[in-house]
Design a protein around this motif. Structure first.
Motif, short mmCIF file in Angstrom:
data_model
loop_
_atom_site.label_atom_id
_atom_site.label_comp_id
_atom_site.label_asym_id
_atom_site.label_seq_id
_atom_site.Cartn_x
_atom_site.Cartn_y
_atom_site.Cartn_z
N GLY A 1 0.91 -1.28 -0.21
CA GLY A 1 0.04 -0.50 0.10
C GLY A 1 1.40 1.42 -0.09
N ASP A 2 0.03 2.80 0.18
CA ASP A 2 0.81 3.87 0.30
C ASP A 2 1.66 4.03 1.55
OD1 ASP A 2 -0.83 5.21 1.95
OD2 ASP A 2 -2.18 5.68 0.70
N GLY A 3 2.56 4.84 1.69
CA GLY A 3 3.57 5.30 2.65
C GLY A 3 2.73 5.26 4.41
N GLU A 4 1.00 5.71 4.31
CA GLU A 4 0.04 5.74 5.44
C GLU A 4 0.14 5.00 5.72
OE1 GLU A 4 -3.00 9.11 4.83
OE2 GLU A 4 -1.42 10.37 4.62
N GLN A 5 -0.81 3.61 4.42
CA GLN A 5 -0.96 2.47 5.36
C GLN A 5 0.04 1.07 5.70
OE1 GLN A 5 -2.46 1.52 1.26
NE2 GLN A 5 -4.76 1.79 1.73
N ILE A 6 1.35 1.72 5.53
CA ILE A 6 2.09 0.88 5.93
C ILE A 6 2.89 1.46 7.14
CG2 ILE A 6 4.60 0.39 5.47
CD1 ILE A 6 4.36 -0.23 2.17
N GLU A 7 2.60 2.51 7.29
CA GLU A 7 2.56 3.22 8.77
C GLU A 7 1.62 2.20 9.88
OE1 GLU A 7 3.01 7.31 8.62
OE2 GLU A 7 2.85 7.23 10.83
N ALA A 8 0.28 2.28 9.05
CA ALA A 8 -0.33 2.15 10.19
C ALA A 8 -0.17 0.81 10.43
CB ALA A 8 -1.87 2.60 9.38
N TRP B 1 11.72 5.82 -7.41
CA TRP B 1 11.31 4.65 -6.52
C TRP B 1 9.76 5.00 -5.94
CZ3 TRP B 1 15.52 0.71 -6.62
CH2 TRP B 1 17.40 1.87 -6.60
N THR B 2 9.75 3.35 -6.07
CA THR B 2 8.59 2.50 -5.80
C THR B 2 8.63 2.09 -4.68
OG1 THR B 2 7.47 2.78 -7.77
CG2 THR B 2 6.72 1.95 -5.45
N LEU B 3 7.73 1.96 -3.71
CA LEU B 3 7.54 1.70 -2.12
C LEU B 3 7.27 0.84 -2.66
CD1 LEU B 3 7.96 1.23 1.18
CD2 LEU B 3 5.65 2.61 1.45
N MET B 4 7.72 -1.35 -2.40
CA MET B 4 6.78 -1.93 -2.92
C MET B 4 5.71 -2.83 -1.46
SD MET B 4 7.51 -3.39 -6.02
CE MET B 4 6.71 -4.45 -6.57
N GLY B 5 6.76 -2.58 -0.57
CA GLY B 5 5.72 -3.07 1.17
C GLY B 5 6.61 -3.18 1.77
N GLY B 6 5.89 -3.84 3.14
CA GLY B 6 6.90 -4.12 4.16
C GLY B 6 6.60 -5.21 4.60
N ARG B 7 7.62 -5.18 5.47
CA ARG B 7 7.90 -7.42 5.54
C ARG B 7 8.15 -7.38 7.41
NH1 ARG B 7 7.81 -12.61 3.88
NH2 ARG B 7 8.16 -13.66 6.30
N LEU B 8 6.93 -8.53 8.38
CA LEU B 8 8.05 -7.82 10.07
C LEU B 8 9.00 -8.54 10.33
CD1 LEU B 8 6.96 -6.33 12.88
CD2 LEU B 8 5.40 -8.49 13.18
N ALA B 9 10.21 -8.26 10.52
CA ALA B 9 11.52 -9.41 11.15
C ALA B 9 11.74 -9.71 11.29
CB ALA B 9 12.19 -8.59 10.10
N GLU B 10 12.51 -10.41 12.29
CA GLU B 10 12.76 -10.34 14.20
C GLU B 10 14.14 -10.44 13.69
OE1 GLU B 10 14.40 -13.68 15.00
OE2 GLU B 10 14.70 -12.88 16.59
N PHE B 11 14.89 -9.37 14.66
CA PHE B 11 16.15 -8.83 15.15
C PHE B 11 16.78 -9.11 16.21
CE2 PHE B 11 19.92 -6.55 14.38
CZ PHE B 11 21.71 -7.15 13.56
N ALA C 1 7.96 -0.98 18.51
CA ALA C 1 7.61 0.26 19.71
C ALA C 1 8.15 1.28 19.37
CB ALA C 1 8.82 -0.51 20.18
N TRP C 2 8.87 1.79 18.09
CA TRP C 2 8.60 3.10 17.23
C TRP C 2 7.82 3.54 16.37
CZ3 TRP C 2 11.71 -0.91 17.00
CH2 TRP C 2 12.27 -1.71 15.62
N PRO C 3 7.57 4.90 15.80
CA PRO C 3 7.15 5.39 14.85
C PRO C 3 7.43 5.11 13.69
CG PRO C 3 7.84 6.97 16.34
CD PRO C 3 7.94 5.61 16.85
N VAL C 4 6.81 4.04 12.13
CA VAL C 4 7.39 3.71 11.38
C VAL C 4 6.62 4.94 9.89
CG1 VAL C 4 7.75 2.01 9.66
CG2 VAL C 4 7.96 0.93 11.81
N GLN C 5 7.65 6.12 9.79
CA GLN C 5 7.52 6.72 8.43
C GLN C 5 8.17 5.84 7.56
OE1 GLN C 5 8.35 10.13 10.80
NE2 GLN C 5 5.61 10.36 11.34
N PRO C 6 7.66 5.76 6.50
CA PRO C 6 8.04 5.21 5.27
C PRO C 6 8.58 5.52 4.39
CG PRO C 6 6.13 3.73 5.37
CD PRO C 6 6.46 5.24 6.55
#
Lengths: 273, 175
Positions: A156-163, A181-191, A170-175
């Motif tokens: 989705g767009d940056g706002e949808q991904i942020e939401a 460049w096109t933002l394709m999407g996001g992935r919740l990972a673990e580190f 634990a922190w605000p994510v603002q793509p």
């Protein structure tokens, strides 16, 4: 003992018998019971068949070829990261054996070794330092999530991904926005056992990931530090990916490029944001 | 353990780690990610592996913790076994299984029945009945007392068979 608890005890014995977890005495006693009770033998036989069927069914699931390849790459990188690599150890063993020779023979052997196999020695000496653990792990995740085709948790767009990430880290994510460049999407990972964010960008035939994670001091090794325009960046390459990491406040950030990009490309991207 | 043997053992365990992860969380892609993490963690924690010990319980311990992390990231806990689930069910005492039932059990039915088990029971059943770990190895992998391994394993097996029986009876009725 009531009939339920008696049944429970027989079940426990039957399972333990098949699991090979009974002592010799318990086993002999249970086999006597089996001999006397045809119903118990029938149950045992069913249980044996069921287990074989169940095991065979579940074992049809095998690790995909892609996972094998990723893990082999990880192991290969680990081997090259070892300060005493296999080839170095074999040279060392050879030299340790050589000291048992007379002095002239050892000198000749070392000379011959340097002349004949010098290329390999030089290659060993000149092998660049292996990527640091945090760079390897972060770049390895890029491959798992985004190669060959990206598998995304959110698009989705940056706002949808942020939401979407709002309740997950634990922190605000603002793509960030990168022109061209096109933002394709996001992935919740673990580190480090904590949630981390991987955002994938695509432009033409190239891709890169912008990542956010809860950092540890060890993620930013001094030997990888470079100061660019007054800003401390930690740069390296791992699994053919250029990687740069930095920290702002309590959050770690990074850019991971694809195999067509260099560290310089990523630094240029960072300052174009 | 020499480095090359350690790595070979890791590769040998890959299928077992993957299918256990796959049956624990359901999603093949996530299972792949989790196993990749398990291998990376195993390499980093190699120094904690006791020389001469069995490697599989150690790897499954890392897998169990990584799956628990995965659940936590998604805002939930590893599903523990409720006290009620550990009590003996009178209905199961008269449960009758025969060869006909076994013949009716389809592969996908097994997968569904397995997915319905509480996660701790499911893990115990997978480690014992698919991967062939002993009670002692399961206790080591999951940090459970040996008695807990036996009770969760036995109850998990019973529940699995009960669900398969119900499912095969429904299938027989529908056909």
């Amino acid at each position: 003992m009531n009939s339920f608890s008696a049944q429970q005890e027989i079940d426990a014995l039957l399972y333990a018998y098949l699991d090979d977890e009974l002592s010799a005495e318990e086993r002999a006693a249970f086999e006597k019971q089996l001999h006397r009770q045809p119903e118990l033998r029938k149950r045992l036989e069913f249980e044996r068949q069921f287990r074989a069927h169940f095991r065979q069914t579940v074992r049809q699931t095998e690790a995909p070829a892609r996972l094998h390849a990723r893990v082999e790459a990880l192991l290969e990188a680990e081997t090259s990261a070892s300060p005493a690599s296999a080839s170095f150890r074999s040279w060392l063993a050879w030299l340790q054996g050589a000291v048992m020779l007379p002095r002239w023979a050892m000198a000749a052997a070392v000379l011959a070794l340097l002349i004949l196999l010098g290329g390999e020695v030089i290659q060993f000496v000149s092998t660049p330092a292996a990527p640091h653990t945090s760079f390897r792990r972060l770049a390895g995740k890029y491959d798992v999530y985004f190669t060959p085709e990206p598998v995304l948790d959110v698009q989705g767009d940056g706002e949808q991904i942020e939401a979407w990430f709002q309740s997950r880290v634990a922190w605000p994510v603002q793509p960030p926005v990168w022109p061209g460049w096109t933002l394709m999407g996001g992935r919740l990972a673990e580190f480090h056992h904590e949630p981390a964010v991987y955002l994938l960008y695509e432009g033409g035939n190239q891709r890169f990931a912008f990542i956010e994670f809860a950092p540890r001091a060890s993620d930013f090794p001094e030997e990888k530090r470079q100061v660019v325009d007054g800003r401390a960046l930690y740069v390296d390459e791992a699994f053919d990916h250029p990687v740069i990491l930095w920290q702002e406040g309590d959050v770690g950030y990074g850019l991971i490029g694809d195999a067509t990009q260099s560290v310089k490309d990523l630094v240029a991207l960072l300052f174009r944001r | 353990m020499p480095d090359d043997i350690f790595k070979q053992e890791l590769l040998n365990a890959l299928d077992a780690l993957y299918r256990t992860a796959r049956y624990m969380i359901g999603d093949p892609q996530q299972a792949e990610d989790i196993v990749h993490d398990v291998v990376a963690k195993a390499l980093e924690a190699r120094h904690t592996f006791r020389r001469g010990a069995e490697m599989r319980p150690w790897l499954f311990a890392i897998l169990r913790n990584t799956v628990a992390d995965y659940y936590r990231r998604r805002g939930r806990q590893f599903e523990r076994v409720a006290i009620d689930d550990l009590e003996y069910d009178a209905n199961e005492a008269v449960l009758s299984l025969d060869d006909q039932v076994l013949a009716n059990v389809m592969d996908e039915t097994i997968e569904k029945a397995l997915a319905q088990l509480p996660e701790e029971m499911r893990l115990a059943v997978l480690l014992a009945d698919v991967e062939g770990l002993s009670y002692r190895e399961i206790a080591e992998a999951l940090s459970w007392p040996p008695g807990t391994v036996m009770s969760r394993l036995h109850r998990g097996r019973k529940k699995l068979r009960q669900r398969l029986l119900q499912s095969s009876q429904i299938q027989a009725y529908l056909s």
